[in-house]
Design an enzyme around this catalytic site. Structure first.
Site, short mmCIF file in Angstrom:
data_model
loop_
_atom_site.label_atom_id
_atom_site.label_comp_id
_atom_site.label_asym_id
_atom_site.label_seq_id
_atom_site.Cartn_x
_atom_site.Cartn_y
_atom_site.Cartn_z
N LYS A 40 0.67 -1.30 -0.03
CA LYS A 40 0.12 0.01 -0.03
C LYS A 40 0.79 1.29 -0.06
CE LYS A 40 -0.24 -0.48 4.98
NZ LYS A 40 -1.02 -0.97 6.28
N TYR A 257 16.93 29.37 9.47
CA TYR A 257 15.62 29.94 9.81
C TYR A 257 15.58 30.03 11.44
CZ TYR A 257 13.22 30.01 5.54
OH TYR A 257 12.89 30.06 4.11
C1 LIG Z 1 -0.35 -2.15 6.86
C2 LIG Z 1 -0.76 -3.29 7.21
C3 LIG Z 1 0.16 -4.53 7.18
C4 LIG Z 1 1.43 -4.31 6.92
O1 LIG Z 1 2.06 -3.95 8.31
P1 LIG Z 1 3.65 -3.89 8.44
O2 LIG Z 1 3.74 -3.54 9.89
O3 LIG Z 1 4.04 -2.74 7.80
O4 LIG Z 1 4.22 -5.18 8.07
C5 LIG Z 1 -0.72 -5.63 7.45
N1 LIG Z 1 -1.97 -5.91 7.63
C6 LIG Z 1 -2.90 -4.67 7.66
C7 LIG Z 1 -4.25 -5.13 7.81
C8 LIG Z 1 -2.37 -3.51 7.57
O5 LIG Z 1 -2.97 -2.43 7.58
#
Ligand SMILES: *Cc1c(COP(=O)(O)O)cnc(C)c1O
Length: 369
Positions: A40, A257
């Site tokens: 994702k 800054y």
């Molecule tokens: C993002 C997500 C994962 C992967 O998680 P990681 O900690 O990056 O390995 C797996 N399952 C769900 C439901 C998620 O939202």
């Protein structure tokens, strides 16, 4: 449009061989469970299409994304992959899921009903049950109700039962065992469905968390899945930027800054063209950063980022670097073999997930395999 390296302030390199090695390491560890991949948020900033292609070639067949539009991007490069949509079924969008062969992870009785009607058992899905994180998923009562209607379950085309851990990165947290037991209890309601519980940290909690399918994300990209232990994963992301300018700063003068950092000796400051717009969080300014000043690596030694991180720039104290080794064009390692996304996360007071997904879009991006 891709940014050519000679026109970019920094080059982000994604090591697809290291990504593949990380996937293989987890796949071996969880055998005989299947190792999927969570890609994702544009493959955690690494580029979903390239990541998907590389992992497919390594043997990965099941992919998890958050959004239907992300699923479609993966479908475009992987016509035969199994793709789950973690955010569930978006209302009224069943046709889109069906057109691109995307499997929603159904999170409510309403979604179950809507998908069952659209799919009529011909298109697959997962049933997502909540076991304690109190985020997405059917609660226990809703799961029981669903399981008592075998015909409805069949019409959803359900082929996976999944849940998600709240505290997997803390192996001492008793919540992990509680969630595993609750998941086991709910699994008995759906004895025909393969089960999936573990994200990256979950993979390292022990083989009894692997079930049938694991869904690692951050570990594939080199983030440490273990909160308080050395990182077992290979670096995937490296970032190099040339020095734009080097200047002398007299004792007592401020840099950047707000002049939040002042030279306490005659100093040399190097400037690089990377800032918070590129994911180098403003909280990595010094003084302010957690865990001491953030470091870059140059001429085989670390040098601290001093003053405020601005949108497009950082200033680095290179007084201790030999002057002949430091001039405009000198390459700085911002991420690489000496500095990882976990280090950035420590300095920024966040987690490697947020570092990876905020790396920004104006780098020259290079893939190696
Ligand atoms: C993002 C997500 C994962 C992967 O998680 P990681 O900690 O990056 O390995 C797996 N399952 C769900 C439901 C998620 O939202």
């Amino acid at each position: 449009m891709e940014t050519p390296a000679e026109l970019a302030a920094a080059t982000l390199k994604i090591d697809l061989a290291a990504l593949a090695a990380n996937w293989r390491m987890i796949a071996n560890k969880v055998m005989p469970a299947e190792c999927g991949a969570t890609i994702k948020a544009d493959g955690y900033g690494c580029g979903a299409a390239r990541v998907a292609d590389a992992l497919w070639q390594t043997g990965c067949r099941t992919f998890f994304v958050a959004l239907p539009i992300e699923g479609r991007q993966v479908r475009d490069v992987l016509p035969d992959a199994v793709i789950y949509i973690l955010d569930g079924l978006f209302s009224g969008q069943s046709d889109f899921y069906i057109a691109h062969d995307l499997r929603p992870c159904l999170i409510s009785p309403e979604q179950v009903k809507e998908w069952a009607k659209a799919s009529d058992g011909k298109h697959k899905s997962a049933v997502h049950v909540d076991t304690g994180i109190n985020r997405l998923g059917l609660d226990a009562t809703q799961a029981e109700t669903l399981s008592s209607d075998a015909e409805l379950v069949k019409r959803t085309g359900a082929c996976l039962l999944m849940s998600h851990l709240a505290s997997g990165d803390d192996e001492t947290n008793p919540a992990n065992k509680r969630q595993k037991e609750e998941f086991a209890r709910l699994s008995t309601l759906f004895p025909a469905l393969p089960a999936s519980l573990a994200n990256s940290p979950g993979v390292f909690l022990g083989s009894d968390f692997a079930h049938n399918v694991v869904r690692p994300g951050v570990a594939l990209y080199g983030g440490n899945p273990l909160a308080n232990k050395p990182n077992p994963m290979q670096h995937v992301v490296s970032l190099h930027a040339p020095v734009l300018q080097v200047r002398e700063v007299g004792e007592g003068h401020g840099v950047g800054y707000g002049a939040t950092w002042q030279a306490d000796r005659p100093s040399r400051i190097a400037v690089a063209g990377v800032g918070y717009a590129d994911g180098l969080h403003r909280s990595m300014s010094w003084p302010a950063a957690k865990d001491g000043p953030a470091m870059v690596w140059v001429a085989d030694q670390p040098a601290p980022i001093v003053g405020r991180v601005s949108m497009d720039m950082i200033t680095i104290d290179v007084t201790d670097v030999a002057p002949e080794k430091m001039s405009p064009g000198t390459m700085l390692e911002l991420l690489g073999s000496n500095i990882g996304v976990d280090d950035w996360a420590g300095w920024a007071g966040t987690i490697p997930y947020e570092i990876l997904t905020s790396l920004g879009r104006r780098y020259a991006k290079v893939y190696s395999s």
